[in-house]
Scaffold this active site. Structure first.
Site, PDB file in Angstrom:
ATOM      1  N   ASP A 261      35.200  40.380  44.335  1.00 32.09           N
ATOM      2  CA  ASP A 261      35.208  40.275  42.866  1.00 32.09           C
ATOM      3  C   ASP A 261      33.996  40.941  42.228  1.00 32.09           C
ATOM      4  O   ASP A 261      33.554  40.538  41.153  1.00 32.09           O
ATOM      5  CB  ASP A 261      35.260  38.789  42.420  1.00 32.09           C
TER       6      ASP A 261
ATOM      7  N   LYS B 171      35.055  46.308  42.046  1.00 31.69           N
ATOM      8  CA  LYS B 171      35.338  47.566  42.759  1.00 31.69           C
ATOM      9  C   LYS B 171      36.465  48.351  42.099  1.00 31.69           C
ATOM     10  O   LYS B 171      36.471  49.576  42.114  1.00 31.69           O
ATOM     11  CB  LYS B 171      35.726  47.266  44.220  1.00 31.69           C
TER      12      LYS B 171
ATOM     13  N   GLY C  70      42.455  41.156  44.360  1.00 28.88           N
ATOM     14  CA  GLY C  70      42.927  41.285  42.994  1.00 28.88           C
ATOM     15  C   GLY C  70      42.008  42.236  42.271  1.00 28.88           C
ATOM     16  O   GLY C  70      40.840  41.939  42.064  1.00 28.88           O
ATOM     17  N   HIS C  71      42.511  43.410  41.951  1.00 25.73           N
ATOM     18  CA  HIS C  71      41.691  44.401  41.259  1.00 25.73           C
ATOM     19  C   HIS C  71      42.129  44.492  39.815  1.00 25.73           C
ATOM     20  O   HIS C  71      43.309  44.628  39.534  1.00 25.73           O
ATOM     21  CB  HIS C  71      41.851  45.787  41.905  1.00 25.73           C
TER      22      HIS C  71
ATOM     23  N   GLN D 215      37.727  42.585  48.965  1.00 19.77           N
ATOM     24  CA  GLN D 215      36.747  41.514  49.247  1.00 19.77           C
ATOM     25  C   GLN D 215      35.347  42.128  49.388  1.00 19.77           C
ATOM     26  O   GLN D 215      35.071  43.116  48.746  1.00 19.77           O
ATOM     27  CB  GLN D 215      37.145  40.703  50.494  1.00 19.77           C
TER      28      GLN D 215
HETATM   29  P1  IMP Z   1      42.123  34.513  52.559  1.00 23.62           P
HETATM   30  O1  IMP Z   1      41.688  35.933  52.578  1.00 23.62           O
HETATM   31  O2  IMP Z   1      43.239  34.239  51.591  1.00 23.62           O
HETATM   32  O3  IMP Z   1      42.414  33.985  53.934  1.00 23.62           O
HETATM   33  O4  IMP Z   1      40.905  33.625  52.024  1.00 23.62           O
HETATM   34  C1  IMP Z   1      39.692  33.454  52.750  1.00 23.62           C
HETATM   35  C2  IMP Z   1      38.507  33.384  51.788  1.00 23.62           C
HETATM   36  O5  IMP Z   1      38.318  34.648  51.186  1.00 23.62           O
HETATM   37  C3  IMP Z   1      38.680  32.387  50.644  1.00 23.62           C
HETATM   38  O6  IMP Z   1      37.408  31.846  50.339  1.00 23.62           O
HETATM   39  C4  IMP Z   1      39.155  33.260  49.488  1.00 23.62           C
HETATM   40  O7  IMP Z   1      38.852  32.705  48.238  1.00 23.62           O
HETATM   41  C5  IMP Z   1      38.343  34.518  49.762  1.00 23.62           C
HETATM   42  N1  IMP Z   1      38.982  35.741  49.225  1.00 23.62           N
HETATM   43  C6  IMP Z   1      40.031  36.411  49.754  1.00 23.62           C
HETATM   44  N2  IMP Z   1      40.308  37.511  49.016  1.00 23.62           N
HETATM   45  C7  IMP Z   1      39.404  37.534  48.021  1.00 23.62           C
HETATM   46  C8  IMP Z   1      39.153  38.447  46.946  1.00 23.62           C
HETATM   47  O8  IMP Z   1      39.801  39.479  46.785  1.00 23.62           O
HETATM   48  N3  IMP Z   1      38.121  38.136  46.125  1.00 23.62           N
HETATM   49  C9  IMP Z   1      37.342  37.035  46.329  1.00 23.62           C
HETATM   50  N4  IMP Z   1      37.529  36.163  47.309  1.00 23.62           N
HETATM   51  C10 IMP Z   1      38.552  36.406  48.166  1.00 23.62           C
END
Ligand code: IMP
Length: 423
Positions: A13, A16, A40-41, A223
């Site tokens: 977040d 990017k 989520g972009h 991420q």
């Molecule tokens: P997962 O990727 O859904 O398995 O989540 C694992 C961790 O990564 C959790 O804490 C999510 O909130 C975090 N996370 C996954 N994708 C994003 C992202 O695009 N932005 C911020 N946090 C993310």
């Protein structure tokens, strides 16, 4: 350089999407290499706001080829929804979107297992996005995953049937969940396969051929390093290498051809989901950042946790990613704070360190040591030149630059393309 990467240096977040969108004008190919619809972009163009979970940020530029490479896990329904959102605006992506046949497919049982296992973990919950990311990558590692190309193979029926049988056993025995219907999933995914067929290809050779022909490839991270499977705050991480480290395995690009690395950092820190966050704050300053920065997750809508800039973690991020220059996002959100803080060391078990610990000791035990700098009251969202920023804002940028030993080449002061200061 023919290859340029945009990488998150915090917990995702960072913004990017905007950076990629700004730079994509110079790219021929924009490639995503890891993660899936957990990302989520958000990109703002004129008065329109675009949110993508799977599509690379290059889709807003007419002449770019956008690649979803083999390191990704693809939820076909979500991808088709995003493609349709463009079609509804009269934009056809058929010549501009390419999906790797070697990327793994996310099935309903992955999402069901993600949610169910989070539901029984109690205090050990990770706070995942529920998009099936962990279970899909687990199947990849266990060699039971189904790849995009497999959807077109006659063995698809048998392999899916075996997977659904096994996952149903787990769903029922471990989580007391309802079993899923193989027939429904098979027919749904056969239809997705048909609709996705025009986009599916061997993206490794597509990318290498483009490089051989002198084209420019931009690599888009999702991420950030602190959520990286190997070097993030494990186990509170995502299931892929959300850093430069995943580019080679996620695309096939030889590591020595990873060219220039643009790190992206927010001017403060946020984190969605559980896990250590040394500089997290509560109270007035946290509310200021959350409200002014609209800090809600793009994918899940959850409120993001907020904190001061963690320069210990950022220096590690710069080092491990080989960051050549940094983009500092959302500096405008900090306007109105009477003072701002930067964490320049941790205290862990009574010892002071300015190194981000990898594995041991635990980041969870770190107490941040802050330097306090003056804040600035003026709004800066209309500023377009670095010299026109208030003294305290410039001082903040210089302080970070000195500590991180990297150039902050771009400062963003708002979501729109033109709310950007190039230095
Ligand atoms: P997962 O990727 O859904 O398995 O989540 C694992 C961790 O990564 C959790 O804490 C999510 O909130 C975090 N996370 C996954 N994708 C994003 C992202 O695009 N932005 C911020 N946090 C993310």
């Amino acid at each position: 350089m023919p290859v340029l990467s945009v990488i998150g240096t915090q917990w995702g977040d960072e913004g990017k999407g905007k950076v990629l969108d700004l730079m994509a004008a110079r790219a021929d190919l924009v490639v995503r290499y890891q993660g899936g619809a957990n990302a989520g972009h958000t990109v703002v163009v004129g008065s329109e706001k675009f949110v993508f979970h799977l599509l690379p940020s290059g889709v807003l530029h007419e002449d770019k080829v956008n690649v979803l490479a083999s390191g990704m896990v693809i939820d076909p329904a979500q991808l088709l929804r995003e493609v349709k959102a463009f079609a509804d605006r009269g934009i056809d992506l058929s010549d501009r979107l390419r999906l790797s046949a070697a990327a793994h497919v996310v099935f309903p049982y992955h999402k069901a297992l993600d949610t169910a296992s989070e539901g029984v973990k109690g205090g050990l919950r990770l706070g995942t996005t529920g998009r099936g990311i962990g279970p899909a990558y687990s199947d990849k590692a266990a060699r039971t995953g189904i790849r995009v190309g497999d959807l077109y193979h006659e063995a698809f029926h048998e392999r899916l049937e075996a997977n659904v049988r096994e996952k149903n056993r787990a769903l029922q025995a471990l989580y007391d969940s309802e079993p899923l219907s193989f027939e429904e999933i098979y027919s749904e995914y056969s239809e997705y396969a048909r609709q996705l067929r025009p986009y599916v290809t061997d993206t490794y050779h597509l990318m290498m051929d483009a490089l051989d022909a002198g084209r420019y490839v931009f690599i888009e991270g999702a991420q950030g390093i602190l959520l990286d499977l190997d070097f993030g705050t494990y186990p509170f991480v995502t299931s892929s290498n959300a850093s430069v480290l995943g580019i080679a395995s996620g695309t096939g690009l030889p590591p020595k051809r990873v060219g220039e690395v643009f790190g992206v950092a927010k001017a403060y820190c946020t984190r969605v989901g559980e896990g250590p966050f040394p500089t997290e704050i509560s109270g007035k300053a946290a509310e200021h950042l959350a409200t002014k920065g609209h800090e809600f997750g793009t994918t899940t809508g959850r409120p993001r946790r907020c904190g001061w800039f963690d320069a210990v973690a950022a220096r590690f991020a710069v080092q491990i990613n080989g960051v050549d220059s940094l983009t500092l996002m959302k500096l405008d959100t900090m306007s109105g704070l009477s003072e701002v803080k930067v964490c320049t060391a941790y205290e862990i078990d009574g010892k002071r360190t300015d190194r981000f610990p990898v594995g041991f000791p635990s980041v969870a035990d770190a107490t941040p040591q802050f330097e306090t700098l003056p804040g600035w009251g003026e709004e800066i969202d209309n500023v377009r030149r670095f010299q026109d920023l208030p003294d305290a804002a410039r001082n903040y940028v210089h302080f970070l630059e000195d500590f991180l030993r990297v150039k902050i080449a771009i400062v963003s002061v708002g979501p729109a393309r033109d709310q950007t200061i190039f230095r």
